[in-house]
Design an enzyme around this catalytic site. Structure first.
Site, PDB file in Angstrom:
ATOM      1  N   ARG A 233      39.250  43.660  31.787  1.00 19.84           N
ATOM      2  CA  ARG A 233      39.797  42.433  32.363  1.00 19.84           C
ATOM      3  C   ARG A 233      40.984  42.756  33.270  1.00 19.84           C
ATOM      4  NH1 ARG A 233      35.740  41.325  30.186  1.00 19.84           N
ATOM      5  NH2 ARG A 233      35.297  39.694  28.647  1.00 19.84           N
ATOM      6  N   GLU A 262      39.928  38.612  42.041  1.00 17.36           N
ATOM      7  CA  GLU A 262      38.520  38.961  42.076  1.00 17.36           C
ATOM      8  C   GLU A 262      37.729  38.040  43.000  1.00 17.36           C
ATOM      9  OE1 GLU A 262      35.161  39.338  38.676  1.00 17.36           O
ATOM     10  OE2 GLU A 262      37.008  40.467  38.379  1.00 17.36           O
ATOM     11  N   HIS A 284      33.131  44.346  40.204  1.00 15.29           N
ATOM     12  CA  HIS A 284      32.673  43.767  38.946  1.00 15.29           C
ATOM     13  C   HIS A 284      31.168  43.976  38.760  1.00 15.29           C
ATOM     14  CE1 HIS A 284      33.634  40.362  35.845  1.00 15.29           C
ATOM     15  NE2 HIS A 284      33.174  41.457  35.287  1.00 15.29           N
TER      16      HIS A 284
END
Length: 326
Positions: A233, A262, A284
């Site tokens: 995270r 992100e 990701h």
């Protein structure tokens, strides 16, 4: 109305080798695709007739659930359920499931890839060759390294399994796993504060949601040449503190599959040009393997069919704390 519709709003569902859409249809269900952003104005007419919902990462709110009077099960195509209003789901009698462990192997593989990339400076070496520069930078070997794992659940242990093949010394911190269990699973228990001084590299596999585990104070205790990998995270780290540590040499390299900003990356201090040769970033993609997509979809379908058939699902979502599960 006898027709049983299953709404699918996960972009990646049934995009692997396995025809999961076909499996739903073979079970007598009608599959309806919906917008992946869960826009209520578009979903409302689809939800009205749906008995099941295979959902992606977008929010599922009280308004969505109120618009779905026939909905019996919401199968989250993935692990995280932060975006699902679980209280409202319970109030509406909707069973929520997820797919724990489906991406474990994929994320563990990426972790090793990022660790090697930053340990050996692979992306920076590629950029130098393309620029016509054949200068050499000296790296480290995994076999002579000590790696600290923050979080020793499914993913942390899968990473440890891979690292043992290199001969790496393993330390592990997980407040929800007792010391004897950590030893039994092949690592030496360690305190979080001790890892920066004892490790060649530290890899993060803890849940987010609290204060950063890696901040300026934690980095101040780092040994020369410390590397950090984060496939968990973004909020586990203080990005400005990381960038400063990279500039001063306190941190030798950082590799991550996530950023605070992100999807755009805009404004992250880790994208600054002066630290680019010591930072490796991926968008990701930890869970993005064909095998992981098939596992996630298979688990979601199995639980959805179980609930619709009157049986309990194998992966119901309960109140979550840190189990160290990765």
């Amino acid at each position: 109305m006898s027709e049983r519709n299953v709404l699918v709003t996960s972009r990646s569902f049934s995009s692997g080798f396995r025809d999961l859409l076909g499996e739903l249809r073979a079970a007598g269900l009608t599959v309806v695709r919906g917008p992946t952003d869960h826009r209520l104005d578009e979903l409302r007419p689809l939800l009205a007739d749906s008995v099941g919902w295979i959902a992606g990462t977008a929010p599922v709110t009280e308004a969505h659930l109120a618009a779905a009077p026939r909905l019996a099960v919401l199968a989250r195509h993935g692990v995280g359920v932060d975006a699902v209003d679980l209280t409202s789901a319970a109030a509406h009698g909707v069973v929520v499931t997820n797919t724990p462990g489906a991406n474990t192997e994929a994320v563990a593989d990426l972790t090793i890839g990022l660790l090697l990339a930053v340990l050996r400076g692979i992306p920076a070496g590629d950029r130098r060759v393309r620029a016509g520069e054949w200068s050499v930078s000296r790296g480290r070997e995994l076999g002579s390294s000590t790696v600290g794992l923050v979080g020793y659940g499914r993913i942390g242990r899968a990473v440890a399994d891979r690292l043992r093949g290199f001969g790496t010394k393993l330390l592990a911190y997980d407040p929800m796993v007792d010391a004897e269990a950590i030893r039994a699973a092949g690592a030496e228990p360690a305190d979080l504060a001790d890892l920066p001084a004892r490790c060649t590299a530290v890899s993060l596999h803890a849940p987010g949601g609290g204060r950063p585990l890696v901040d300026a104070g934690w980095l101040a205790g780092a040994r020369d040449g410390l590397l950090l990998v984060n496939t968990a995270r973004a909020d586990l780290v203080d990005e400005p503190a990381l960038a400063e540590a990279l500039r001063t040499g306190r941190l030798a390299g950082y590799a991550a599959d996530t950023l605070d900003t992100e999807s755009t990356g805009a404004g992250s201090p880790l994208l600054a040009e002066d630290v680019a040769d010591r930072v490796v970033l991926t968008p990701h993609l930890g869970a993005q393997t064909v095998e992981a997509i098939d596992r996630m979809g298979s688990l979601a379908v199995a639980d959805l069919l179980a609930v619709l058939g009157g049986d309990p699902p194998k992966h119901p979502v309960r109140t979550a704390g840190w189990s160290g599960s990765g």
